[in-house]
Design a protein around this motif. Sequence first.
Motif, short mmCIF file in Angstrom:
data_model
loop_
_atom_site.label_atom_id
_atom_site.label_comp_id
_atom_site.label_asym_id
_atom_site.label_seq_id
_atom_site.Cartn_x
_atom_site.Cartn_y
_atom_site.Cartn_z
N GLY A 18 16.03 45.96 73.17
CA GLY A 18 15.52 46.26 71.83
C GLY A 18 15.70 47.71 71.48
N HIS A 19 15.65 48.01 70.21
CA HIS A 19 15.79 49.39 69.76
C HIS A 19 14.48 50.14 69.95
N THR A 20 14.57 51.40 70.30
CA THR A 20 13.37 52.22 70.36
C THR A 20 13.09 52.86 69.00
N TRP A 21 14.07 52.83 68.11
CA TRP A 21 13.86 53.27 66.73
C TRP A 21 14.60 52.29 65.83
N ARG A 22 14.28 52.30 64.59
CA ARG A 22 14.86 51.34 63.67
C ARG A 22 15.65 52.05 62.57
N ILE A 23 16.83 51.54 62.28
CA ILE A 23 17.61 51.99 61.14
C ILE A 23 17.58 50.85 60.14
N PRO A 24 17.04 51.07 58.94
CA PRO A 24 16.99 49.96 57.98
C PRO A 24 18.39 49.52 57.60
N TRP A 25 18.56 48.25 57.34
CA TRP A 25 19.89 47.72 57.04
C TRP A 25 20.29 48.00 55.60
N ARG A 26 19.35 48.47 54.78
CA ARG A 26 19.64 48.77 53.39
C ARG A 26 19.00 50.10 53.02
N LEU A 27 19.67 50.88 52.19
CA LEU A 27 19.11 52.14 51.72
C LEU A 27 18.01 51.87 50.70
N SER A 28 16.91 52.59 50.80
CA SER A 28 15.84 52.45 49.82
C SER A 28 16.22 53.20 48.53
N LYS A 29 15.46 52.99 47.47
CA LYS A 29 15.73 53.66 46.19
C LYS A 29 15.67 55.17 46.33
N THR A 30 14.68 55.66 47.08
CA THR A 30 14.54 57.11 47.22
C THR A 30 15.67 57.70 48.05
N ARG A 31 16.12 56.98 49.07
CA ARG A 31 17.24 57.49 49.87
C ARG A 31 18.53 57.50 49.05
N LYS A 32 18.73 56.49 48.20
CA LYS A 32 19.88 56.48 47.32
C LYS A 32 19.82 57.63 46.34
N ALA A 33 18.64 57.90 45.79
CA ALA A 33 18.48 59.01 44.86
C ALA A 33 18.79 60.34 45.56
N ASN A 34 18.37 60.48 46.80
CA ASN A 34 18.66 61.71 47.54
C ASN A 34 20.15 61.86 47.82
N VAL A 35 20.85 60.75 48.08
CA VAL A 35 22.30 60.81 48.28
C VAL A 35 22.98 61.29 47.01
N ARG A 36 22.58 60.72 45.86
CA ARG A 36 23.15 61.14 44.58
C ARG A 36 22.86 62.61 44.30
N LYS A 37 21.65 63.04 44.62
CA LYS A 37 21.27 64.44 44.41
C LYS A 37 22.14 65.38 45.25
N ARG A 38 22.36 65.02 46.51
CA ARG A 38 23.21 65.86 47.37
C ARG A 38 24.64 65.91 46.85
N LEU A 39 25.16 64.79 46.36
CA LEU A 39 26.52 64.78 45.81
C LEU A 39 26.60 65.67 44.57
N ARG A 40 25.59 65.61 43.71
CA ARG A 40 25.59 66.47 42.51
C ARG A 40 25.50 67.95 42.89
N GLU A 41 24.71 68.26 43.92
CA GLU A 41 24.60 69.65 44.35
C GLU A 41 25.93 70.17 44.88
N VAL A 42 26.67 69.33 45.61
CA VAL A 42 27.99 69.73 46.09
C VAL A 42 28.92 69.96 44.90
N ASP A 43 28.84 69.09 43.89
CA ASP A 43 29.66 69.27 42.68
C ASP A 43 29.35 70.60 41.99
N GLN A 44 28.08 70.97 41.96
CA GLN A 44 27.68 72.24 41.34
C GLN A 44 28.25 73.43 42.12
N VAL A 45 28.22 73.35 43.43
CA VAL A 45 28.77 74.44 44.25
C VAL A 45 30.27 74.58 44.01
N VAL A 46 30.97 73.46 43.96
CA VAL A 46 32.42 73.49 43.71
C VAL A 46 32.70 74.10 42.34
#
Length: 110
Positions: A18-46
């Motif tokens: 068994g796993h000693t930690w769990r990785i969810p099989w689907r991204l939650s809404k907040t994790r998706k929002a954070n991914v989008r935010k990081r991508l936008r921040e990279v775009d701003q730096v570029v």
Amino acid sequence: MFGSFVGAFRPTITALGGHTWRIPWRLSKTRKANVRKRLREVDQVVNTLVESGVQCKQLDLAMAMPKEHEMASRDKYTTFSRKANKHRKGVHKVPHFTKRPIPRTTPTGF
């Protein structure tokens, strides 16, 4: 098979693989929002580097990549993996995915 194990040496779920930690099989809404935010921040730096007049090969490659709003959700939340089923896996399954650059496009031929 496991009936003979008693006392301190009986198998546990972790000991059986068994796993000693769990990785969810689907991204939650907040994790998706954070991914989008990081991508936008990279775009701003570029954009800031382009406006400053800096020129280098890596900046040209970064400018050729699609912006966050131009990317399909498949490319935002999944990444290429040779070993995964259909050659895609969730970006949250990549170790340290918040700290390393995730390619914004799929390699040609896949």
